[in-house]
Write a protein that holds these residues in place. Structure first.
Motif, short mmCIF file in Angstrom:
data_model
loop_
_atom_site.label_atom_id
_atom_site.label_comp_id
_atom_site.label_asym_id
_atom_site.label_seq_id
_atom_site.Cartn_x
_atom_site.Cartn_y
_atom_site.Cartn_z
N UNK A 78 0.90 -1.15 0.00
CA UNK A 78 0.00 0.00 0.00
C UNK A 78 0.94 1.19 0.00
N UNK A 79 1.08 1.77 -1.17
CA UNK A 79 2.21 2.67 -1.38
C UNK A 79 2.26 3.81 -0.34
N UNK A 80 1.10 4.48 -0.17
CA UNK A 80 1.12 5.65 0.72
C UNK A 80 1.55 5.25 2.14
N UNK A 81 1.04 4.12 2.54
CA UNK A 81 1.34 3.69 3.90
C UNK A 81 2.82 3.38 4.06
N UNK A 140 5.23 4.30 2.21
CA UNK A 140 6.06 5.50 2.06
C UNK A 140 6.01 6.36 3.32
N UNK A 143 -1.79 -4.24 6.89
CA UNK A 143 -2.33 -2.99 6.38
C UNK A 143 -1.39 -2.33 5.38
N UNK A 176 -1.33 -5.51 -0.05
CA UNK A 176 -2.47 -6.32 -0.45
C UNK A 176 -1.92 -7.43 -1.34
N UNK A 198 -9.21 6.00 0.33
CA UNK A 198 -8.57 5.46 1.52
C UNK A 198 -7.82 6.56 2.27
N UNK A 199 -7.20 7.45 1.49
CA UNK A 199 -6.37 8.48 2.11
C UNK A 199 -7.18 9.56 2.78
N UNK A 237 -8.14 -1.30 -5.95
CA UNK A 237 -7.13 -1.67 -4.96
C UNK A 237 -6.21 -0.52 -4.62
#
Lengths: 942, 191
Positions: free
Chosen positions: A740-743, A745, A798, A801, B30-31, B62
């Motif tokens: 989950x890229x944002x997370x 990062x 989290x 995925x 999601x953000x 996704x």
């Protein structure tokens, strides 16, 4: 090599089967039309293998409904024969308990023989008789509760019964896997239903052990790490801000300790002295008053004495004065009488003057009382008398009377004397001629009667008449003549005076004054004489008196001094008394207004204090000062208490709350002052803490990241496991974790910042405040916090995925988020099966190889090559496949048809068909790793 | 086999909120919508099934966004949709020119400076759409915010993952057109 594992499944009177016996030691093709109970047969295994009702899954049916279905009465059995490495062949069973549709677990050692469950009369053994019946067949049956049975099955039974064999079927790598294993196992019985979301769950459960403590409440971590730092910083800053207050408090606190010590020391002494005070006061005041009375007495004595002395002195002085005056008088008189030789002189002068005065007085008196005529008559009368007298004198020797006297008797003479005048009687003899006889005879008759004289024609009574003539001597007559002459001169003077009465009177007055002067002179002279006589005595007296006066004066002076002394002494005593009373009043007042009755003084000894080392000996005289000092100390202590308390409130309000709830304000103050004293160290500590907070916060993030990395590496292993064999026409089948890229990062962002922070360079960048300024960091932080909040915590899962990557021969790899949409039905079926088996394989203890089964419905969707491939794959993972399809699959070892008679399903051991391969099967794609397990000797179906 | 799956409403406490959110035409990111997203993600199957049964097509990407897909939307392109497509395309073009990775558009800050630059560079194009004014652009961004495409923070905007829908479409079109040498600018009417 013997293949341990499931051997056979048998159902008696359960799930619509009267009797069913299914081989499980190799791939089976179960042949039956749809809806003939194939799935029910397989699901029966859940009772034996899953045990925990909560984990059983009967699709649309719930467990209770299923229970009725599987255990309609107490001769319903589900039986499984398993070959175990240590214990040998065992039978695990589950029998219904009757109307409640409940069931009971049991197990025994030995082969599964369905004839064992038949009574001689052909009926089935019922649950209550099972144990006895089996015992009669020399089989020892152990009954279990579901919990014990599960424990026995999964090898974590703590206590064994007597002679109880080890029934462990599933030995897991880790006991903690049991839950995931059972869930996957539930699925394996129905692997075609495996869903992609579940795959992630299972994988996570399986790898849980490899992942670090992977549940992280990021917000809590963040808050925890920084709250302490921030709280400490707030405390530090508050302390810094309130430094002066704290310093003051420190001083006050020290003073308070000292005061407490002193009060603690002096309190009892003061109390003791106060007890003594009343007596002291009374004694003292009585003494002082007595002294005062004495002094007063002395004073009054002195006064009295003084008065006496004064009187004496006055007396003496007056006396002396009088004497002095007398002296002066004497001098005066001395001057007056210097020329007078004696008193006689004066007396003579007085007598002379007095007679002159008398004469004059008489003169005046006479002159004034009678007229000039009367005086003249007197002068004439006196003249005649003088003439008479001179005749008498001249006839004295021969006068009538003497003549008669010689011739007459006395009584005749008397009578004649009375009647005849004196002049007659005195007539000289020439003037008369007498015839004595005739006269006598007449007289005899005329004077016959006494006191009468009868004359011719006249009778006279001479009784009342005085004799007219008395015969006197010549002396007497000359005397008389002188008297008359004197009388005449007097009358002459009277005559003069009467004619000039005023001058006579003036003369009398002058004479009178003169007499009086002389009299007084005489008196003064007498006085003078007396004074002269007493002069010496007086002089002596004056001297004596002078001495006496000066002595008295000296006494008086002395008395004044002593009086003054007494006054001073009296004043002194009064002052002492005043002081004493004042002291007493003060003490009484202070005692009544004692402020050491505040609660704090009761527990003074329990409070921290500084021991008073000074000596303290309070005399009663010093008591008031000591008491008021004690009072002051008490007040100061109370004031300090209040003051410190209010300062403490200020400090708390100012944010210095660190020590608020530790152990009372006292300890708090002490801690605060200690804290304030070490602010510089605190600052350093704060810095260290802040750094470690940064590191702590990121430590958990690092854990997450490491967990993610670990998980990825595990996934690579897992992918290697599932891609050993080619599935269908897939050149690639793998399950890939995608970040989950944002997370991820966000985590990286924070970690890299922390690394800077750790090196100490850009520490400020990471502190709470400046983080808020840094947009990127702030977003990263708030993202993690939000995610953590909505998910309860942050976990490794989290951060990625799963995607299913499928690459068909000659085509590009494709990623799918869902397995079902990834490929054709058959392929998906295979993919799921492989995945599921791999999952179970991962969990099982590789050294304890027990072959289980897995079940694949609608197996005819697979072509033969894939069937073979699956069978082999399953074998690799230690599973025997059971295909269910309406038509027989020749790739299986057993073909087992289900027959239906009288509404009941039957699977007879006799209807098993065993297929022997004509040649060694080849692997469909790549050569399989590991040994090919040799087939057990073929059983020939009847 | 029974395909009935029970619906456990207690597992969907945010159902009402999620439904009205999505039904208002908004994209869930999601953000941006952590709370709702967490539940939607957790109960995704249930939600897909439930909304599907109600006649709504829940699409969950996704990459972190979800929306209700309406078939008819593709046949009717509203003015706003068109304007948004133009704006996003211009932004992507501009950022691509400055060498930024288009896939990282969520990191970009759309501020007044950027808008001014866009205006300067594409004045004619924007005038044609009646957007040649910064205020109009800001208004448009506000509308985008209502659709759950951007977030705003004091005259600064960020694109949300839902903009992937546009980016996917642009790339698709660009790929389709690339052999013919067309530019992205030609595709705005297709958005």
């Amino acid at each position: 090599m013997i293949q341990y594992g499931f051997q056979r499944l048998a159902l008696l009177n359960s799930a619509g089967y009267r009797r069913a016996e299914l081989p499980l030691d190799a791939a089976v093709s179960m042949i039956a039309p749809n809806n003939t109970g194939k799935t029910s047969l397989i699901n029966a295994l859940q009772f034996l293998l899953i045990v925990d009702k909560r984990r059983m899954d009967f699709g649309a049916h719930d467990v209770d409904t299923s229970r009725r279905f599987y255990f309609p009465h107490n001769s319903a059995y589900i039986l499984l024969e398993v070959a175990l490495p240590v214990t040998g062949t065992v039978v695990l069973g589950c029998v219904g308990r009757g109307v409640s549709h409940d069931f009971e677990y049991f197990a025994y050692k030995g082969q599964l023989d369905l004839e064992d469950y038949c009574l001689p009369d052909g009926s089935q053994v019922q649950q209550p008789q099972l144990k006895a019946h089996m015992a009669s067949l020399n089989k020892l049956v152990f009954s279990y509760s579901s919990g014990d049975f599960a424990a026995a099955l999964y090898g974590n039974r703590k206590k064994f019964m007597d002679q109880e064999p080890d029934f462990t079927v599933f030995k897991l790598e880790h006991a903690s896997h049991a839950d995931a294993f059972q869930r996957v196992l539930t699925r394996t019985l129905r692997l075609d239903k495996l869903r992609s979301a579940e795959v992630k769950d299972y994988l996570l459960a399986i790898f849980r052990r490899d992942l670090p403590d992977s549940s992280i409440d990021f917000k809590a971590e963040w808050d925890k790490a920084f709250s302490e730092v921030n709280a400490d910083r707030a405390q530090y800053q508050a302390a810094l801000r309130h430094r002066p207050v704290i310093d003051a408090m420190e001083r006050q606190s020290a003073r308070r300790l000292e005061l407490r010590g002193r009060l603690l020391h002096s309190g009892p002494i003061i109390d003791n002295r106060l007890l003594q005070w009343q007596a002291h006061f009374e004694v003292q005041s009585i003494e002082l008053r007595a002294a005062q009375v004495q002094i007063e007495q002395q004073q009054s004595d002195i006064q009295l004495e003084d008065r006496i002395l004064f009187d004496k002195k006055g007396e003496a002085e007056r006396h002396r004065q009088k004497l002095s005056e007398t002296l002066q008088r004497q001098n005066l008189l001395n001057a007056e009488f210097a020329l007078i030789a004696s008193r006689t002189v004066l007396e003579q002068a007085l007598a002379a003057q007095r007679s002159a005065l008398e004469t004059q007085t008489t003169l005046v008196q006479n002159a004034s009382s009678r007229g000039v005529d009367a005086i003249r008559r007197d002068i004439e009368s006196a003249g005649r008398e003088r003439d008479q007298l001179q005749r008498e004198l001249s006839t004295l020797t021969d006068n009538l009377y003497l003549h008669l006297k010689r011739v007459l008797r006395p009584e005749q003479l008397d009578a004649l004397n009375r009647v005849m005048s004196g002049q007659t009687m005195t007539m000289s003899a020439e003037d008369f001629i007498s015839e004595p006889e005739i006269l006598r005879q007449w007289l005899d008759t005329a004077a016959a009667e006494a006191d009468a004289l009868a004359l011719p024609g006249l009778r006279l009574s001479v009784a009342g008449l005085t004799a007219q003539h008395t015969q006197r001597s010549a002396d007497e007559i000359s005397q008389r003549i002188r008297e008359i002459e004197q009388q005449l001169s007097g009358l002459q003077n009277q005559m003069l005076a009467a004619t000039d009465l005023d001058s006579a009177r003036n003369e009398k007055d002058r004479l009178d004054r003169l007499v009086r002067d002389i009299e007084s002179q005489l008196f003064r002279y007498d006085e003078f004489r007396e004074l002269v006589r007493t002069q010496d005595e007086r002089t002596r007296l004056i001297k004596e008196l002078g001495e006496q006066v000066s002595s008295l004066q000296a006494q008086l002076d002395h008395s004044v001094l002593s009086a003054r002394r007494l006054v001073d002494r009296g004043r002194e005593l009064q002052a002492q008394l005043d002081t004493l009373e004042n002291d007493h009043r003060n003490i009484t007042r202070l005692r009544e207004s004692r402020c050491d009755d505040a609660p704090v003084f009761g527990s003074l000894a329990d409070l921290p204090h500084q021991l008073w080392l000074g000596s303290m000996n309070i005399s009663l005289d010093e008591l008031p000062e000591a008491l008021s000092e004690y009072q002051r100390d008490c007040e100061e202590l109370l004031r300090l208490d209040r003051d410190l308390e209010s300062k403490l409130v200020v400090l708390r309000a100012g944010g210095l709350t660190k020590f608020q709830f530790m152990a009372g304000s006292e300890a708090e103050i002490q801690r605060i002052t200690e804290f304030a004293a070490q602010l510089s160290q605190e600052f350093e500590a704060l810095e260290r803490k802040a750094r470690s907070a940064v590191v702590n916060v990121t430590a958990c993030l690092r854990e997450l990241r490491d967990g993610l990395v670990t998980f990825k590496s595990r996934m690579r292993d897992f992918n290697r496991l599932i891609s050993r064999r080619q599935l269908s026409d897939l050149s690639v089948f793998k399950i890939e974790p995608v970040d989950e890229r944002e997370m991820v990062e966000a985590v990286e962002q924070l970690i890299s910042t922390a690394e800077h922070a750790q090196s100490g360079e850009t520490f400020e960048l990471f502190n709470h405040a400046s983080v808020l300024d840094d947009d990127t960091l702030n977003r990263a932080k708030s993202l993690l916090i939000h995610e953590g909040e909505v998910r309860g915590c942050l976990r490794v899962e989290h951060f990625f995925r799963l995607t299913f990557v499928i690459g068909k021969n000659g085509r590009r790899e494709e990623s799918f988020s869902d397995m079902d949409s990834a490929a054709s039905n058959g392929t998906v079926l295979m993919a799921k099966l492989v995945t599921g088996l791999a999952l179970l394989h991962l969990m099982q203890n590789k050294r304890y190889n027990i072959r289980a089964i897995c079940y694949l419905d609608e197996a005819s969707a697979l072509d033969q090559r894939n069937q073979l491939s699956l069978i082999e794959t399953a074998q690799d993972f230690g599973f025997a496949l059971i295909f269910a399809s309406p038509t027989p699959l020749i790739t299986a070892r057993y073909c087992v048809p289900i027959t239906c008679r009288n509404g009941y399903n039957y699977i007879s051991r006799r209807s098993w068909q065993i297929l022997e391969p004509l040649h060694q099967p080849e692997s469909a794609g790549q050569p399989m790793s590991g040994e090919r397990i040799s087939e057990a000797p073929a059983q020939v179906g009847a | 086999m029974n395909t009935l799956t029970p619906l456990y409403l207690h597992k969907l406490p945010q159902l009402g909120e999620i439904f009205s959110f999505l039904n208002s035409g908004k994209h869930m990111n999601r953000l941006a919508d952590h709370r709702l997203w967490a539940e939607l993600e957790r109960e995704r199957d249930t939600y897909e099934m439930l909304f599907g049964a109600l006649g709504y097509a829940l699409r969950v990407d996704e990459r972190g966004f979800a929306w209700f897909y309406f078939e008819e939307a593709s046949s009717f392109v509203s003015k706003t949709t068109r304007q948004l497509a133009l704006l996003f395309m211009l932004i992507f073009e501009f950022q691509a020119d400055t060498g930024l990775n288009l896939g990282r558009f969520t990191d970009w800050m759309i501020d007044e400076k950027l808008l001014a630059a866009l205006l300067e560079k594409n004045r004619i194009l924007l005038e044609a759409e009646g957007l040649a004014d910064r205020e109009l652009l800001e208004q448009l961004l506000k509308t985008a915010g209502n659709y759950g495409l951007v977030t705003t923070d004091r005259h600064q905007w960020r694109l949300l993952p839902a903009v992937f829908r546009y980016l996917d479409r642009f790339e698709e079109l660009a790929q389709a057109r690339a052999p013919e040498g067309a530019t992205l600018a030609d595709t705005e009417e297709l958005a």
